[in-house]
Design a protein around this motif. Structure first.
Motif, PDB file in Angstrom:
ATOM      1  N   GLU A  45       0.814  -1.216   0.000  1.00 44.19           N
ATOM      2  CA  GLU A  45       0.000   0.000   0.000  1.00 44.19           C
ATOM      3  C   GLU A  45       0.850   1.270   0.000  1.00 44.19           C
ATOM      4  O   GLU A  45       0.471   2.278  -0.573  1.00 44.19           O
ATOM      5  N   PHE A  46       2.010   1.204   0.661  1.00 41.40           N
ATOM      6  CA  PHE A  46       2.904   2.361   0.751  1.00 41.40           C
ATOM      7  C   PHE A  46       4.289   1.950   0.278  1.00 41.40           C
ATOM      8  O   PHE A  46       4.833   0.943   0.736  1.00 41.40           O
TER       9      PHE A  46
ATOM     10  N   HIS B 232      -0.685  -0.177   7.360  1.00 39.29           N
ATOM     11  CA  HIS B 232      -0.502  -0.352   5.922  1.00 39.29           C
ATOM     12  C   HIS B 232       0.631  -1.331   5.625  1.00 39.29           C
ATOM     13  O   HIS B 232       1.611  -1.383   6.361  1.00 39.29           O
TER      14      HIS B 232
ATOM     15  N   SER C 282       0.551   0.887  -5.539  1.00 42.64           N
ATOM     16  CA  SER C 282       0.527   1.486  -4.206  1.00 42.64           C
ATOM     17  C   SER C 282      -0.567   2.534  -4.095  1.00 42.64           C
ATOM     18  O   SER C 282      -1.000   3.121  -5.090  1.00 42.64           O
ATOM     19  N   GLN C 283      -1.000   2.753  -2.886  1.00 46.32           N
ATOM     20  CA  GLN C 283      -1.982   3.799  -2.617  1.00 46.32           C
ATOM     21  C   GLN C 283      -1.282   5.120  -2.302  1.00 46.32           C
ATOM     22  O   GLN C 283      -1.889   6.179  -2.328  1.00 46.32           O
ATOM     23  N   GLY C 284       0.000   5.022  -1.977  1.00 45.76           N
ATOM     24  CA  GLY C 284       0.794   6.201  -1.688  1.00 45.76           C
ATOM     25  C   GLY C 284       2.258   5.867  -1.808  1.00 45.76           C
ATOM     26  O   GLY C 284       2.675   4.731  -1.562  1.00 45.76           O
ATOM     27  N   SER C 285       3.055   6.854  -2.226  1.00 46.60           N
ATOM     28  CA  SER C 285       4.488   6.608  -2.352  1.00 46.60           C
ATOM     29  C   SER C 285       5.258   7.863  -2.008  1.00 46.60           C
ATOM     30  O   SER C 285       4.718   8.966  -2.044  1.00 46.60           O
TER      31      SER C 285
END
Length: 123
Positions: free
Chosen positions: A5-6, A35, A116-119
């Motif tokens: 996810e991250f 996460h 990913s949902q965020g990076s």
């Protein structure tokens, strides 16, 4: 390739402990928030894949030493990916890397970042 996810990508190694510290601080916080997370070691950061490489990396308060961050991150289920091409380019081989770390390819990196949902890219 198992996604996360991250995803944090770090390009600097021991020569820039502040960037390494931020990468692991953020990744640890992602894990603490529940996460799944992957720290990708790219370019010079592949040297951090060698066991013990983060020992002594400490930029001071309010940040924790990198080795403590790394241990907590791994204990929380965080994963480390090492760019295989970068590893070879920098004169390392898979046998020198921590066995629990994953050697990744360029297509793997793209898959991780796209899923990913965020990076966070630390260059």
């Amino acid at each position: 390739m198992q996604t996360a996810e991250f995803v944090t990508t770090v390009f600097d190694g021991k020569s820039n402990p502040a960037k390494v510290t931020v990468a692991f601080t953020m990744a640890l916080n992602a894990v603490k928030a529940g996460h799944s997370a992957m720290v990708l070691l790219m370019v010079e950061a592949v040297e951090l894949g060698v066991p013990g490489a983060t020992e002594g990396m400490d930029i001071g308060k309010p940040f924790e030493p990198v080795d403590d961050l790394l241990k907590a991150y791994l204990a929380g289920g965080g994963r480390i990916g090492i760019c295989g091409a970068c590893m070879i380019h920098n004169g390392f081989n898979a046998e020198q890397m921590a066995p629990e770390y994953e050697i990744v390819t360029a297509p793997d990196v793209v898959t991780l970042l796209m899923a990913s949902q965020g990076s966070l890219q630390i260059t």
